[in-house]
Scaffold this motif. Structure first.
Motif: not given
Length: 370
Positions: A73-88
């Motif tokens: 529930r913390t702010e998304a770290d948009y630079t991590t590979p996992e968050v980038k993958c989740l968005i794409v």
């Protein structure tokens, strides 16, 4: 649109005729205007995110990782590979096992682990760092200029270009606020002294002599030790001790003008003292007043940089050109810091001086341009 009077039209024509001042104004407005949108130019958050058919603007709003299919529930770290993958991949849970592989599959085939997904994307600013972002350069800090960091990094591995953009906005805004407030107070005090004279002038002069003798630097050191350093605390302190700079010039102009024929005629017609002071006398005293404004603006910027250099200025978490100068002095093995600090100050102060020089000449009735 409000039409300019004939006098102000003449002043504007005189200002435009001074090409150096005119183009300096446009260049400063361009640079300052761009710095006002610094969050869209230099930021460690995307400007726009398309996720599962919806649009998000992380640069302006907080989004937890759960908003993109994550667990935290913390702010998304948009630079991590996992968050980038989740968005794409529209929140595909297979991103936790093989984020790079899933992203490549979505980019090439539009599927994630064989399932069709609504492909997402992120739009990043030109400089993907904020002024306080720690950059992993893989080397020592401060780092030299590179394709990743155009002006290098400072001694805490923060992007120098991002700090210059934010610091430029902070310095100019600070200088304009302090100059406007000190000018209002100083012009009003000088006008009252010069117009009324006598006991009023005498009391004001004695008070200003006492007030000017207070050691400003010591007061700032003491107060910043008692209260937490902040932008508005420093504005208040510099305004409190800086308004006396314009009093002498304005007072002299009002002392000279109060016995002119047009002032006597206005008094004979029953015009109030305040209307005579600020509607009739003050415009005629503006030339001498505007002569000091370039020194006031550049002086405020220099004072702010000096205080930051000494450690008594703005909080250390804010971007500051004075802090950059101190880092350049402490890291002689990184000459890019010194060059960036020097050219930033040189360009900023030169533009301000050229502009106010043009304003002063535009208000001078004896000055003509061809």
């Amino acid at each position: 649109m409000m039409a300019l009077s004939a006098l102000n039209q003449r002043r504007w024509r005189n200002f435009k005729a001074n090409r150096r001042a005119f183009w300096s104004l446009w260049l400063l407005l361009l640079l300052y205007g761009l710095s006002l949108f610094a969050e869209l130019i230099a930021n460690d958050r995307p400007v726009l995110v398309r996720y599962d058919g919806g649009y998000y603007m992380p640069v302006f709003k907080f989004y937890p990782e759960t908003a993109f299919g994550g667990d935290l529930r913390t702010e998304a770290d948009y630079t991590t590979p996992e968050v980038k993958c989740l968005i794409v991949a529209a929140g595909s849970q297979d991103c936790w096992d093989d984020p790079d592989g899933i992203r490549a599959e979505v980019e090439s085939m539009g599927t994630a682990a064989g399932s069709q997904v609504n492909k997402g994307w992120m739009l990043w600013p030109p400089i993907p760092y904020r002024y306080n972002t720690i950059v992993d350069t893989g080397g020592v800090a401060p780092g030299p200029p590179s394709s990743q960091n155009w002006l290098g990094t400072d001694d805490t591995s923060r992007d120098v270009l991002a700090r210059v953009i934010y610091g430029f906005r902070l310095s100019v805004t600070f200088a304009l606020i302090v100059t406007v407030l000190t000018s209002i107070i100083g012009i009003a005090a000088g006008a009252v002294q010069g117009y009324f004279g006598g006991l009023t002038d005498l009391l004001f002069q004695r008070f200003i002599e006492l007030w000017s003798s207070v050691p400003t630097l010591y007061v700032i050191i003491i107060l910043t030790a008692v209260w937490a350093k902040s932008f508005w605390l420093l504005v208040g302190l510099l305004v409190a001790f800086g308004w006396t700079g314009l009093v002498g010039v304005v007072r002299a102009e009002f002392l000279r003008a109060r016995n002119f024929e047009y002032v006597r005629a206005a008094k004979a017609l029953g015009v109030s003292d305040w209307q005579i002071m600020f509607r009739h006398v003050l415009p005629n005293a503006m030339v001498a007043t505007l002569t000091l404004l370039p020194f006031a603006v550049t002086g405020v910027i220099g004072t702010l940089a000096s205080l930051d250099y000494l450690g008594f200025g703005l909080p250390s978490n804010l971007p500051s050109l004075g802090q950059l100068t101190r880092q350049a002095q402490q890291n002689l093995q990184a000459p890019h810091l010194a060059f960036v600090a020097f050219f930033t100050f040189a360009i900023m102060l030169s533009l301000l001086v050229f502009i106010f020089e043009g304003v002063r000449d535009a208000f001078d009735p004896r000055k003509t341009f061809r």
